[in-house]
Design an enzyme around this catalytic site. Structure first.
Site, PDB file in Angstrom:
ATOM      1  CG  ASN A   7      -1.918   1.111   1.242  1.00 50.59           C
ATOM      2  OD1 ASN A   7      -1.609   2.241   0.899  1.00 50.59           O
ATOM      3  ND2 ASN A   7      -3.128   0.812   1.663  1.00 50.59           N
ATOM      4  NE  ARG A  18       8.379  21.360   1.851  1.00 47.09           N
ATOM      5  CZ  ARG A  18       9.715  21.330   2.013  1.00 47.09           C
ATOM      6  NH1 ARG A  18      10.255  20.548   2.923  1.00 47.09           N
ATOM      7  NH2 ARG A  18      10.484  22.085   1.265  1.00 47.09           N
ATOM      8  CG  HIS A  43      -8.078   3.226   1.146  1.00 46.14           C
ATOM      9  ND1 HIS A  43      -8.366   2.316   2.142  1.00 46.14           N
ATOM     10  CD2 HIS A  43      -9.185   4.011   1.042  1.00 46.14           C
ATOM     11  CE1 HIS A  43      -9.583   2.558   2.621  1.00 46.14           C
ATOM     12  NE2 HIS A  43     -10.092   3.585   1.965  1.00 46.14           N
ATOM     13  NE  ARG A  45      -9.446   6.792   4.355  1.00 46.23           N
ATOM     14  CZ  ARG A  45      -8.486   5.894   4.480  1.00 46.23           C
ATOM     15  NH1 ARG A  45      -7.320   6.099   3.893  1.00 46.23           N
ATOM     16  NH2 ARG A  45      -8.667   4.801   5.185  1.00 46.23           N
ATOM     17  CG  HIS A  50      -3.851   9.058   1.742  1.00 44.52           C
ATOM     18  ND1 HIS A  50      -4.736   8.378   0.946  1.00 44.52           N
ATOM     19  CD2 HIS A  50      -4.304   8.922   3.017  1.00 44.52           C
ATOM     20  CE1 HIS A  50      -5.688   7.835   1.688  1.00 44.52           C
ATOM     21  NE2 HIS A  50      -5.468   8.152   2.946  1.00 44.52           N
ATOM     22  CD  GLU A  70      -7.127  -1.467   0.873  1.00 50.27           C
ATOM     23  OE1 GLU A  70      -6.674  -2.587   1.177  1.00 50.27           O
ATOM     24  OE2 GLU A  70      -6.967  -0.438   1.570  1.00 50.27           O
ATOM     25  CB  THR A 100      -6.303   4.575   9.294  1.00 53.48           C
ATOM     26  OG1 THR A 100      -5.898   3.446   8.501  1.00 53.48           O
ATOM     27  CG2 THR A 100      -6.504   4.137  10.748  1.00 53.48           C
ATOM     28  CG  HIS A 190      -5.604  -1.791   9.872  1.00 54.41           C
ATOM     29  ND1 HIS A 190      -5.974  -0.720   9.075  1.00 54.41           N
ATOM     30  CD2 HIS A 190      -5.374  -1.268  11.079  1.00 54.41           C
ATOM     31  CE1 HIS A 190      -5.987   0.389   9.792  1.00 54.41           C
ATOM     32  NE2 HIS A 190      -5.623   0.079  11.021  1.00 54.41           N
ATOM     33  CG  ASP A 191      -2.256  -1.553  12.853  1.00 57.73           C
ATOM     34  OD1 ASP A 191      -1.841  -0.676  12.081  1.00 57.73           O
ATOM     35  OD2 ASP A 191      -3.023  -1.310  13.808  1.00 57.73           O
ATOM     36  N   GLY A 213       1.082  -1.326   4.261  1.00 59.43           N
ATOM     37  CA  GLY A 213       1.600  -0.035   3.833  1.00 59.43           C
ATOM     38  C   GLY A 213       2.358   0.694   4.906  1.00 59.43           C
ATOM     39  CG  HIS A 214       1.759   3.095   9.199  1.00 57.08           C
ATOM     40  ND1 HIS A 214       1.791   4.462   9.017  1.00 57.08           N
ATOM     41  CD2 HIS A 214       2.241   2.865  10.443  1.00 57.08           C
ATOM     42  CE1 HIS A 214       2.273   5.039  10.115  1.00 57.08           C
ATOM     43  NE2 HIS A 214       2.546   4.092  10.990  1.00 57.08           N
TER      44      HIS A 214
END
Length: 239
Positions: A7, A18, A43, A45, A50, A70, A100, A190-191, A213-214
């Site tokens: 992701n 920036r 994903h 939104r 992002h 997503e 999130t 997720h996580d 991703g994160h």
């Protein structure tokens, strides 16, 4: 064998902080693929804080691996998916102001709506996955909606991993079995990270795909993106 979809939302978050085009999201997607990722997840939104809709359009022709889009299937999201034609769309019930993703669908209560969305995407040949929490009833409900896969929302597993991984994964294993019994494919996300990923895959080895991703972007600050992707692949290519 489980595939790794990277992701790249957080790369876009950094760029957007920036303005300009640094880091280059399109290049990052291509590089992730070159470094071994077997899919790219985005994903978008509604506020485009992002990944932007324009990014999704630009990335699709640049990669040869699977693109997974997503999002909450609001009208403009549905239009984007139908335009871009990704390999997979993952339906996520996130509110517009959600930081999130923080919950899965109630596939029983939303059966009519989800069934309609699944029919539309599947008619275009797009594999459709529904994001659900660790509840076998939600997997069974998803199957009744006509989707191809479910993606398990793994935040609960990740948060409970340190205090007792066997207990943390128990509801996920039950839900994964229910999905398999219904003939559904299985994704997870997720996580998930380098600490908890291998145990998850060893326990639920029929997982088709993990979307991460994160944690990958955080680890890449220290390890570099290529080494990080290889490290994650080593955690899932264990059979």
């Amino acid at each position: 064998m489980t595939k790794l979809s990277v992701n790249i939302n957080k790369i876009a978050t950094l760029r957007n902080s920036r303005g300009g085009n640094m880091p280059d999201v399109e290049k990052a997607a291509a590089d992730c693929e070159r470094f071994g990722a077997e899919g790219i997840t985005v994903h978008p939104r509604p506020d485009q804080r992002h990944i932007r809709y324009s990014d999704v359009r630009a990335i699709k022709p640049l990669i040869s691996t699977e693109l997974n889009i997503e999002g909450n299937p609001i009208p403009k999201f549905i239009d984007l998916v139908n335009e871009v034609m990704p390999a997979q769309v993952t339906l996520v019930p996130d509110a517009e102001d959600a930081l999130t993703s923080n919950a899965g669908w109630d596939t029983v209560r939303n059966r009519s709506f989800l069934s309609e969305v699944c029919r539309e995407f599947k008619s275009k040949g797009i594999r459709t996955s529904i994001f659900i929490g660790p509840d076998p009833r939600m997997a069974e409900g998803a199957a009744e909606c006509g989707c191809d896969r479910v993606e398990l929302y793994t935040e609960g597993y990740a948060s409970g991993y340190g205090s007792g991984r066997e207990e943390a994964i128990r509801p996920y294993l039950a839900t994964a079995k229910a999905a398999r019994d219904c003939g559904l494919g299985l994704n997870a996300g997720h996580d998930l990270n380098l600490e908890n990923l291998e145990y998850y895959i060893r326990t639920i080895p029929w997982t088709d795909e993990v979307s991460i991703g994160h944690a990958i972007i955080c680890d890449s600050l220290y390890m570099g993106l290529e080494k990080t992707i290889q490290a994650y692949l080593s955690k899932i290519k264990i059979f």
